[in-house]
Scaffold this active site. Structure first.
Site, PDB file in Angstrom:
ATOM      1  CD  GLU A 183      -2.271  -1.825   2.461  1.00 58.69           C
ATOM      2  OE1 GLU A 183      -2.355  -0.801   3.355  1.00 58.69           O
ATOM      3  OE2 GLU A 183      -2.567  -2.960   2.857  1.00 58.69           O
TER       4      GLU A 183
ATOM      5  CG  HIS B  57      -0.772   4.230  13.081  1.00 59.45           C
ATOM      6  ND1 HIS B  57      -1.320   4.786  13.408  1.00 59.45           N
ATOM      7  CD2 HIS B  57      -0.669   3.646  11.839  1.00 59.45           C
ATOM      8  CE1 HIS B  57      -2.696   4.738  12.688  1.00 59.45           C
ATOM      9  NE2 HIS B  57      -2.436   4.473  12.075  1.00 59.45           N
TER      10      HIS B  57
ATOM     11  CD  GLU C   4      -3.436  -5.177   5.697  1.00 58.10           C
ATOM     12  OE1 GLU C   4      -4.380  -5.494   5.349  1.00 58.10           O
ATOM     13  OE2 GLU C   4      -2.653  -3.177   5.724  1.00 58.10           O
TER      14      GLU C   4
ATOM     15  CD  GLN D 200       0.037   2.605   4.674  1.00 56.25           C
ATOM     16  OE1 GLN D 200      -0.402   2.398   5.280  1.00 56.25           O
ATOM     17  NE2 GLN D 200       0.189   2.101   3.990  1.00 56.25           N
TER      18      GLN D 200
END
Ligand SMILES: Cc1ncc(C[n+]2csc(CCOP(=O)(O)OP(=O)(O)O)c2C)c(N)n1
Ligand SMILES: [Mg+2]
Length: 691
Positions: free
Chosen positions: A384, A486, A415, A437
């Site tokens: 991505e 994240h 994914e 990612q």
């Protein structure tokens, strides 16, 4: 019935051959049950009722790669007919008795697979092979376009089959979506999905008409339907479907209606969930009876064939019943982690000329990827946002422009599809370097690594391999971009996958050296590597003080050997064992300790698997005290394996650990309450030394 297409219809000779495959398949099912009753067989999921899939094999070419449903006995036998020198009846029964001489899995599982027949073995996780099938179909043309040697010719098509219940699995729907999306973008996607619809999944009925309702009118997915119990209809429709895919290079869906006979598996008592009338209705549609009738209608004498095949198969069953099995852990595990370190080092050294300009971690990885793309015609970088944008953190910036869109490209946001593309392009002779990612987003697709990538060499006894280097941006400590997703620091799901290489670079120079080794290990040994990149260090420049540029490093000339750590300093009071973000934190803690008169050395593990045990023991014994500074969680984290390695190898000194908490990571500064910290390392070190 579509059997009227004169040029496609089966001749009497072909009809008899297909009947032979159908009979062989049925008797393999029966022999498997007989072997089990004698305590010699271990697998009784059969193909009875699905023997119409012989027609699909007959419509394909033997160089069309196939990824098959577990009810594919007749397909397998029919394809074997097209490839000289095969003994498929033997091979299937050798699989049933888990014989070491079974030619594909070598006694590790009963699978339908064969390298000469272009049948890739499948695991028993339903639908997990579909993302790979999409990757294989994609790779057929891409390999040709890039001039890469592939096992399959440019006009080949891929086929994958699965059951009606499996058609609902998110893995299946995701893969079908990925294939349709590729077609929509006018990318070649020569893939035939074959749904063998027996109306039931173990005991759960598929609502009548559901498969057609779900897939019969999907734009971009050409739909074909046939009565899988009627060989002529199944064959003629398969021929049309195969020709359509071969010509249009677009995905199609062949809906083969079948029945399931003799229950889900040998142990299944069907009467518990199906009425006698339902069972009788299935038996009335038995494809073997239907083919016998077709033969009779054409005046072909098929009498005695059933009994003759039974005698043939049972003789083989008796012959293989006592075939030797795998006899040691070593033998079982032989194909798991092939390792030729000298050849890997030789390959890795071929890229990279040392530079003198100091680089960040992100710049170093970027430069390395650029060189690897230049060196390897078969290397692909995808994921991505990796293409036009050059990655969320700029790590792949400029690569698409330099290497071209055929080698560096954006994928759909899935994914599972990304890893499927890696699985398929890998078996097709390419060297995929996919990017996930964020570490948190590996987890929704982890089965593609765990169940598919890391088992292929095991279930094919090393004959098939899916080399790949999965780059994953991960770990915590991002400033200004917080929250769990994240800043995920969970690596437990990776650490126990047999044979998986887990690289965890911290410094810019190590990152490039390790990436080159991972790509070389993938190319030379077919290894599956995960390359965990610490996001928080991507653009770090300094180590101890602002402007010292202590975390920049020039591009390295030499690769980093697999499973070797790196030691900083020679302090004699304790050894801090760490990795990733822990390295700069530990180096800063060591500086403070030094100011207090305590000598610490820091070992960066660099590889979480295989763990650098030799370096660990050497550095541990040098000081007699080990502090593990681990940014992953206390439970399931890296410190557990380091402690275990010390114990296993008889380390007699003191050992302690300081880790992140068993917590999900919260947003903002609250994160620092649960994460490993520099002060935490410092304090734990003092405590250990003063013990
Ligand atoms: C992901 C996954 N979940 C559950 C199972 C257990 N299981 C094995 S076969 C099966 C039913 C599959 O039915 P279908 O797709 O219709 O194939 P059929 O057996 O009817 O040919 C299930 C639930 C599995 N193998 N994989
Ligand atoms: Mg079914």
């Amino acid at each position: 019935m579509l059997g009227s297409m004169s040029d496609a219809s089966l001749t009497a000779e072909r009809l008899l051959e297909l009947y032979d495959s159908q009979l062989g398949s049925r008797h393999l099912d029966l022999a498997a049950r007989w072997l089990q009753s004698k305590g010699r067989g271990f697998y009784t999921i059969g193909s009875a009722g699905h023997e119409g899939n012989a027609a699909v094999a007959a419509a394909l070419r033997p160089d069309d790669p196939a990824l098959l449903h577990y009810r594919s006995g007749a397909f397998f036998l029919e394809r074997a007919r097209q490839v000289p020198g095969r003994r498929p009846l033997h091979d299937v029964l050798l699989g049933v008795v888990a014989a070491a001489s079974e030619p594909i899995a070598g006694g590790r599982h009963k699978v339908f697979g064969s390298r000469p027949m272009n049948v890739l073995p499948q695991t028993s996780t339903i639908a997990s092979h579909l993302p790979r099938a999409v990757g294989v179909a994609f790779a057929i043309e891409r390999a040709a376009r890039l001039g890469v040697d592939s096992p399959w010719p440019r006009d080949a098509i891929a086929v994958c089959s699965f059951g009606d219940a499996s058609a609902n699995h998110s893995t299946a729907t995701g893969a079908i979506n990925a294939a349709v999306n590729c077609g929509y973008q006018e990318l070649p996607m020569p893939l035939l999905f074959v749904c063998e619809d027996n109306g039931i999944g173990i005991s759960v009925r598929t609502p009548a008409g559901w498969v057609r309702a779900a897939y019969g009118s999907r734009p971009g997915l050409e739909y074909f339907a046939a009565d899988g119990c009627d060989l002529v209809d199944a064959y003629d429709t398969s021929v049309r479907a195969v020709e359509w895919v071969r010509e249009h290079r677009r995905p199609a869906f062949l809906h083969l209606r079948t029945v399931r006979l003799m229950g889900h598996a040998g142990s299944d008592v069907e009467a518990a969930y199906r009425t006698p009338a339902e069972i009788a209705a299935s038996e009335a549609a038995d494809p073997l009876t239907v083919t016998a009738r077709l033969l009779a209608e054409r005046g072909i004498d098929a009498s005695g064939l059933y009994e003759a095949k039974q005698a043939e198969v049972m003789a083989i069953a008796e012959e293989v019943a006592y075939a030797p099995r795998l006899s040691s852990a070593r033998e079982v595990m032989a194909p798991l982690a092939p390792s030729r370190p000298t050849a890997v080092a030789g390959e890795a050294i071929k890229t990279g000329i040392a530079g003198d300009k100091p680089l960040t971690l992100a710049q170093s990885i970027n430069k390395c990827l650029g060189e690897l793309l230049e060196r390897h015609r078969e290397l692909l970088v995808f994921g991505e946002d990796v293409g036009r944008k050059g990655g969320v953190y700029g790590v792949t910036r400029g690569l698409q422009k330099a290497a071209g869109g055929a080698k560096v490209f954006d994928t759909i946001l899935d994914e599972q599809a990304i890893l499927g593309l890696a699985l398929g392009t890998g078996v097709a002779g390419m060297l995929p370097v996919p990017e996930i990612q964020y570490l948190a987003y590996l987890h929704n697709a982890a089965d593609q690594l765990r169940g598919e990538a890391s088992t292929l060499s095991f279930f094919s006894n090393g004959q098939y391999r899916n080399p790949m280097v999965v780059r994953i941006a991960g770990y915590a400590y991002q400033k200004g971009f917080g929250g769990h997703f994240h800043n995920d620091n969970a690596v437990a799901a990776l650490r126990d996958i047999p044979g998986l290489v887990v690289a965890s670079p911290s410094r810019p120079d190590d990152a490039a050296g390790m990436l080159r080794t991972c790509v070389a290990a993938a190319k030379v040994d077919g290894r599956v590597c995960v390359f965990l990149e610490p996001i928080a260090l991507y653009h770090a420049r300094d180590l101890h003080s602002e402007g010292d540029e202590g975390w920049l490093a020039p591009y390295p000339g030499d690769p980093v050997p697999l499973g070797r750590g790196r030691t900083y300093g020679a302090g004699g009071d304790l050894t801090i064992v760490t990795f990733g973000n822990g390295v700069p934190m530990s180096l800063r803690a060591a500086r403070r300790l030094e100011e207090a008169g305590i000598g610490a050395r820091v070992l960066d593990l660099r590889w979480l698997a295989p763990l650098p045990v030799e370096d660990l023991l050497r550095e541990a014994r040098a000081t007699g005290r080990v502090l593990i500074a681990d940014e992953t969680r206390r439970s399931g984290g890296v410190s557990e394996t380091v402690l275990a390695a010390l114990t296993d190898h008889g380390f007699e000194g003191a050992a302690a650990r300081v880790t992140s908490e068993d917590s999900v990571i919260p947003l903002g500064d609250a994160a620092y309450h649960v994460l490993l910290s520099q002060d935490g390392i410092h304090d734990a070190a003092l405590k250990l030394v003063r013990r």
